[in-house]
Design an enzyme around this catalytic site. Structure first.
Site, PDB file in Angstrom:
ATOM      1  N   VAL A 150       0.868  -1.173   0.000  1.00 55.23           N
ATOM      2  CA  VAL A 150       0.000   0.000   0.000  1.00 55.23           C
ATOM      3  C   VAL A 150       0.908   1.227   0.000  1.00 55.23           C
ATOM      4  CG1 VAL A 150      -1.874   1.232   1.175  1.00 55.23           C
ATOM      5  CG2 VAL A 150      -1.754  -1.272   1.314  1.00 55.23           C
ATOM      6  N   GLU A 151       1.016   1.863  -1.161  1.00 52.32           N
ATOM      7  CA  GLU A 151       1.926   3.002  -1.294  1.00 52.32           C
ATOM      8  C   GLU A 151       1.232   4.306  -0.911  1.00 52.32           C
ATOM      9  OE1 GLU A 151       4.815   0.991  -4.653  1.00 52.32           O
ATOM     10  OE2 GLU A 151       3.591   2.711  -5.252  1.00 52.32           O
ATOM     11  N   ASN A 152       2.053   5.358  -0.805  1.00 48.14           N
ATOM     12  CA  ASN A 152       1.528   6.651  -0.385  1.00 48.14           C
ATOM     13  C   ASN A 152       2.256   7.761  -1.130  1.00 48.14           C
ATOM     14  OD1 ASN A 152       1.352   9.103   1.642  1.00 48.14           O
ATOM     15  ND2 ASN A 152      -0.232   7.652   2.226  1.00 48.14           N
ATOM     16  N   ALA A 153       1.539   8.852  -1.409  1.00 49.44           N
ATOM     17  CA  ALA A 153       2.148  10.001  -2.088  1.00 49.44           C
ATOM     18  C   ALA A 153       3.329  10.535  -1.287  1.00 49.44           C
ATOM     19  CB  ALA A 153       1.109  11.096  -2.307  1.00 49.44           C
ATOM     20  N   SER A 154       3.258  10.421   0.038  1.00 47.48           N
ATOM     21  CA  SER A 154       4.422  10.676   0.889  1.00 47.48           C
ATOM     22  C   SER A 154       5.132   9.331   1.016  1.00 47.48           C
ATOM     23  CB  SER A 154       3.956  11.179   2.263  1.00 47.48           C
ATOM     24  OG  SER A 154       5.065  11.304   3.117  1.00 47.48           O
TER      25      SER A 154
ATOM     26  N   GLU B 199       4.184  -7.761   3.087  1.00 50.61           N
ATOM     27  CA  GLU B 199       4.435  -8.660   4.211  1.00 50.61           C
ATOM     28  C   GLU B 199       3.982  -8.031   5.529  1.00 50.61           C
ATOM     29  OE1 GLU B 199       6.479  -7.630   1.835  1.00 50.61           O
ATOM     30  OE2 GLU B 199       8.090  -9.057   1.438  1.00 50.61           O
TER      31      GLU B 199
ATOM     32  N   CYS C 298      11.015  -5.546   6.486  1.00 53.84           N
ATOM     33  CA  CYS C 298      10.044  -6.632   6.645  1.00 53.84           C
ATOM     34  C   CYS C 298      10.672  -7.850   7.312  1.00 53.84           C
ATOM     35  CB  CYS C 298       9.446  -7.015   5.298  1.00 53.84           C
ATOM     36  SG  CYS C 298       8.209  -5.834   4.728  1.00 53.84           S
TER      37      CYS C 298
HETATM   38 ZN   LIG Z   1       9.208  -4.832   2.951  1.00 62.13          ZN
END
Ligand SMILES: [Zn+2]
EC number: 3.5.4.5
Length: 165
Positions: A56-60, A68, A102
């Site tokens: 789940v990526e973020n603009a920040s 994981e 992770c």
């Molecule tokens: Zn990772």
């Protein structure tokens, strides 16, 4: 081979495939507009439950969380704290392995002997003959353990050691 590298539990082929399929399915939910690199992970609990996680990526960018850790955070927050296997997959044919953060996060909750299955995007696909690595099985999955991915690691039990004041 040190004891921590011995796989204590042999999963059934059915459970192995279930956790790998869980990772492949989890990948479909990935939110990765920046890297365009989808990752799926799945955990198997002792009772046979599969917990999925995606990146789940973020603009920040620093707010991004890996697949994981998503799976582990979901599981822990639902009261599941013991796991018998982890599978990780992506959209590439290579074996994508958990990042350093992770690995440490997994270390908190999983045995060093816990199997980790790294599945190519086209699983199941035989590529045994092309591979030198003995950990790559006939169906193309690379089988490793947390102990192999994170040797000489620091974990919760170290904090229990007696210390000089
Ligand atoms: Zn990772």
């Amino acid at each position: 081979m040190s004891p921590q590298n011995v796989v204590a539990l042999e999963l059934s082929l059915e459970d192995r495939e279930r956790v790998i399929q869980g990772a492949l399915q989890a990948k479909e939910s990935a939110y990765s507009p920046y890297s365009k690199f989808r990752v799926g992970a799945a955990l198997l609990t002792p009772s046979g439950e599969i917990i999925q996680g995606c990146n789940v990526e973020n603009a920040s960018y620093g707010g991004t969380i890996c697949a994981e850790r998503t799976a582990l955070v979901k599981a822990i927050s639902e009261g599941k704290k013991t796991f018998v296997a982890l599978a990780v997959t992506s959209d590439v044919a290579a074996h994508i392995s958990p990042c350093g953060i992770c690995r440490q996060f997994i270390r908190e909750f999983c045995a060093l002997s816990m199997p980790i299955y790294l599945a190519p995007s086209d699983h199941p696909a035989s590529r045994k003959s092309e591979e030198e690595d003995k950990n790559v099985k006939a169906d193309g999955v690379l089988e490793t353990t947390l102990g192999e991915l994170l040797p000489y690691s620091f974990g919760p039990e170290q904090l229990e050691l007696p210390r000089k004041s």
